[in-house]
Design a protein around this motif. Structure first.
Motif, short mmCIF file in Angstrom:
data_model
loop_
_atom_site.label_atom_id
_atom_site.label_comp_id
_atom_site.label_asym_id
_atom_site.label_seq_id
_atom_site.Cartn_x
_atom_site.Cartn_y
_atom_site.Cartn_z
N TRP A 1 0.82 -1.21 0.00
CA TRP A 1 0.00 0.00 0.00
C TRP A 1 0.86 1.27 0.00
O TRP A 1 0.40 2.33 -0.44
CB TRP A 1 -0.96 -0.02 1.19
N PHE B 1 1.62 1.69 -3.62
CA PHE B 1 0.38 2.14 -4.27
C PHE B 1 0.16 3.63 -4.00
O PHE B 1 -0.24 4.39 -4.88
CB PHE B 1 -0.80 1.32 -3.77
N ASN C 1 -1.67 0.91 -11.85
CA ASN C 1 -2.56 1.11 -10.71
C ASN C 1 -3.33 -0.15 -10.36
O ASN C 1 -3.49 -0.51 -9.19
CB ASN C 1 -3.54 2.25 -11.01
N THR C 2 -3.82 -0.85 -11.38
CA THR C 2 -4.56 -2.08 -11.15
C THR C 2 -3.66 -3.16 -10.57
O THR C 2 -4.05 -3.88 -9.64
CB THR C 2 -5.17 -2.58 -12.48
N LEU D 1 -0.93 -2.74 -8.74
CA LEU D 1 -0.61 -2.39 -7.35
C LEU D 1 -1.81 -2.60 -6.44
O LEU D 1 -1.67 -3.04 -5.28
CB LEU D 1 -0.15 -0.93 -7.28
N LEU D 2 -3.02 -2.32 -6.94
CA LEU D 2 -4.22 -2.49 -6.13
C LEU D 2 -4.46 -3.97 -5.82
O LEU D 2 -4.76 -4.33 -4.68
CB LEU D 2 -5.43 -1.91 -6.87
N ILE D 3 -4.32 -4.83 -6.82
CA ILE D 3 -4.50 -6.27 -6.60
C ILE D 3 -3.44 -6.78 -5.62
O ILE D 3 -3.73 -7.59 -4.73
CB ILE D 3 -4.43 -7.04 -7.93
N ASN D 4 -2.21 -6.30 -5.75
CA ASN D 4 -1.14 -6.70 -4.85
C ASN D 4 -1.48 -6.33 -3.40
O ASN D 4 -1.29 -7.13 -2.48
CB ASN D 4 0.17 -6.02 -5.28
N GLY D 5 -2.00 -5.12 -3.20
CA GLY D 5 -2.35 -4.68 -1.85
C GLY D 5 -3.49 -5.48 -1.26
O GLY D 5 -3.45 -5.89 -0.09
N ILE D 6 -4.53 -5.76 -2.05
CA ILE D 6 -5.67 -6.53 -1.56
C ILE D 6 -5.27 -7.96 -1.25
O ILE D 6 -5.67 -8.54 -0.22
CB ILE D 6 -6.82 -6.50 -2.59
#
Length: 538
Positions: A181, A184, A321-322, A324-329
């Motif tokens: 995060w 991100f 962005n997508t 990094l978002l999937i990685n964070g979730i």
């Protein structure tokens, strides 16, 4: 080769009737203090988790790629693997510091090196400087990571030992979540601080440890091994029985520690590296340790963990962005279910968790392979989306425990450290854990170099290699893994070493210690080690 693993009884013969169950641990001020100390040791794992997730995130940052001339292939592999090469360089020295100077000294030494290294990493202006800093991070991490889980195991309250040690590897995800995060959040920073900020935050766990490590007690087992028995007894009594040295639990623990160390000194005096292969029991331990070390890195997990952006690009997800978002979730998801698994390991048992984990990983990796193949051959978008779902389900088995269709699906993440530490006798614990970490690091370095090259060359077909390997893992775990649920460290040692060594351990317990269990527990007139003998005979 051996037969199927022994299935042992689930009752705790050692300390179950001695543990204070009159009130929850959180109402006992000294147990709260002890568990806070353990938490401070557990965050050692967050540095390692942070590193892997940070490198994954940095690869999606245009600012980092531009700063280091868009690394790929072997150069990218080196940037990822160099931290683990630093770990390898420290392995010959870390057990001697842990055994010679103490667990706490090793932790603070490693944490100090990591603080210095992250400053260099944050200030890097060239690839060489960045690589050198990451090497130092790995070097320091080895000292801290080799001692911290061992110290956790040796100071934890008996009924908390397995969950506490299991949580060590689980907190890998705390660092991973913070890194995911952070990268991100810094994506839109237009300068080099987009990657320097994540680099600087990597020092946070080590900084906390440097300032607070002084409040953590030293290992009673290590103190006894150095002839400081009075200090060891004081620590056991203070944290495990509110200062009462005559408490039956404290007497039991202290007796077992003294007997085991005396046994190691007189019967197994040679505790050098060769001791790991001298006896059948130690060879069994070594076989299991090396296997689960490689399994923990060669199950396909690191293909996702370190090169997720490459895989996402291969299935058509190219927006940073997508990614990094999937990685964070994904890291938050992994963290939650891994904690659940770590806390339940004593209720379910190690062997069932490992077996279910490998079977679950095999099933969902096969499905990932199929989805990857369909997308690669046909461009089917639904297959790409299903592939993402299979990643989450795969990690449900690899990382931890979740409930699905009334079945328990479980984890390598919480168990590989706790199981390795608890099957090793005191005299070999630091050296054996070093062998485990050395094997794990070798397997990880190999993956970090080979995965990006093989993925580029073979595409989805590279996934078939892991399908075959996971099938082998299932067979090995089924045949060789031994259950250690609800046992003291000394009882676990007897399961591997057999009746003869258990007989000698019991003799030393009776002759050399002279400690007996309190009269209020007169139904346990035998020495604890005699119970071990009966367990092995059965």
């Amino acid at each position: 080769m051996g037969g199927p693993a022994a299935v042992t009884t689930s009752d705790s013969r050692g300390y179950a009737d001695l543990v204070d169950r009159s009130k929850p641990w959180w109402k006992n001020a000294r147990l709260v203090k002890l568990n806070l100390c353990i938490l401070l040791l557990l965050i050692t794992s967050t540095t390692n988790g942070y590193d892997g997730s940070m490198m994954n995130g940095l690869q999606s940052l245009p600012q980092w790629n531009a700063a280091f001339n868009y690394p790929s292939g072997g150069k990218l592999g080196l940037l990822s693997a160099i931290q683990n090469i630093g770990c390898l360089a420290a392995y010959p020295f870390s057990p001697y510091m842990s055994d010679g100077l103490g667990r706490r000294v090793a932790v603070i030494f490693g944490a100090t090196i990591m603080c210095i290294a992250t400053v260099i990493q944050t200030a890097s202006h060239s690839v060489g400087m960045f690589i050198g800093a990451r090497f130092l991070i790995g070097f320091g991490l080895t000292f801290a990571a080799a001692a911290a889980p061992v110290l956790v195991t040796e100071i934890a309250y008996p009924s908390h030992r397995a969950p506490a040690t299991s949580l060590y590897n689980t907190l890998w995800f705390l660092g991973s979540i913070i890194a995911a995060w952070t990268t991100f959040g810094t994506f839109n920073v237009p300068t080099s601080w987009a990657w320097r900020i994540p680099s600087a935050i990597q020092a946070l766990p080590s900084v906390i440890q440097v300032f607070l490590i002084w409040f953590i007690p030293e290992s009673p087992r290590w103190l006894c091994s150095k002839g400081r028995e009075e200090e060891a007894l004081r620590i056991l009594a203070y944290y495990h029985a509110n200062g009462d040295r005559t408490d039956p639990l404290v007497e039991y623990e202290f007796e077992e520690i003294r007997a085991a160390i005396q046994f190691d000194k007189e019967i197994a005096a040679n505790v050098g590296w060769s001791s790991l292969v001298k006896t059948p029991g130690n060879r069994r331990r070594l076989r299991i340790m090396i296997a689960i070390a490689f399994f923990s890195q060669w199950s396909g997990n690191n293909l996702i963990a370190y090169y997720m952006n490459k895989i996402f690009t291969a299935i058509g997800i190219t927006d940073p962005n997508t990614q990094l978002l999937i990685n964070g979730i994904l890291n938050i998801y992994n963290f939650i279910i891994a904690i659940i698994a770590g806390l339940l390991c004593d209720k379910i048992g190690r062997r069932p968790l490992f077996i279910a984990s490998t079977i679950g990983m095999f099933v969902f990796w096969v499905l990932q392979t199929a989805c990857f193949a369909v997308y690669s051959e046909t461009g089917n978008i639904a297959a790409a989306h299903t592939f993402i779902a299979m990643i989450f389900l795969f990690y449900a088995f690899f990382r931890s425990l979740t409930i699905f269709s009334q079945m328990m699906f479980i984890a390598f993440t919480p168990l590989i450290v706790s199981y390795t530490v608890e099957i090793l006798p005191f005299a070999l614990r630091a050296k054996g854990f070093t062998v485990f970490n050395f094997s794990l690091t070798l397997s990880l370095i190999f993956n970090q170099y080979i995965n990006p090259i093989a993925l580029n060359a073979l595409g989805w077909k590279y996934y078939i290699v892991y399908v075959c390997w996971l099938a082998f893992e299932i067979g090995f775990i089924w045949c060789f893994l031994i259950e250690t649920k609800n046992r003291t460290l000394e009882e676990t040692a007897a399961l591997f070493d057999g009746k003869d060594n258990a007989d000698m351990l019991a003799q030393h317990a009776a002759v050399n210690t002279g400690v007996t269990i309190s009269d209020q527990h007169s139904d346990r007139e035998k020495a604890p080690s005699e119970d071990i003998i009966e367990e092995v005979k059965s």
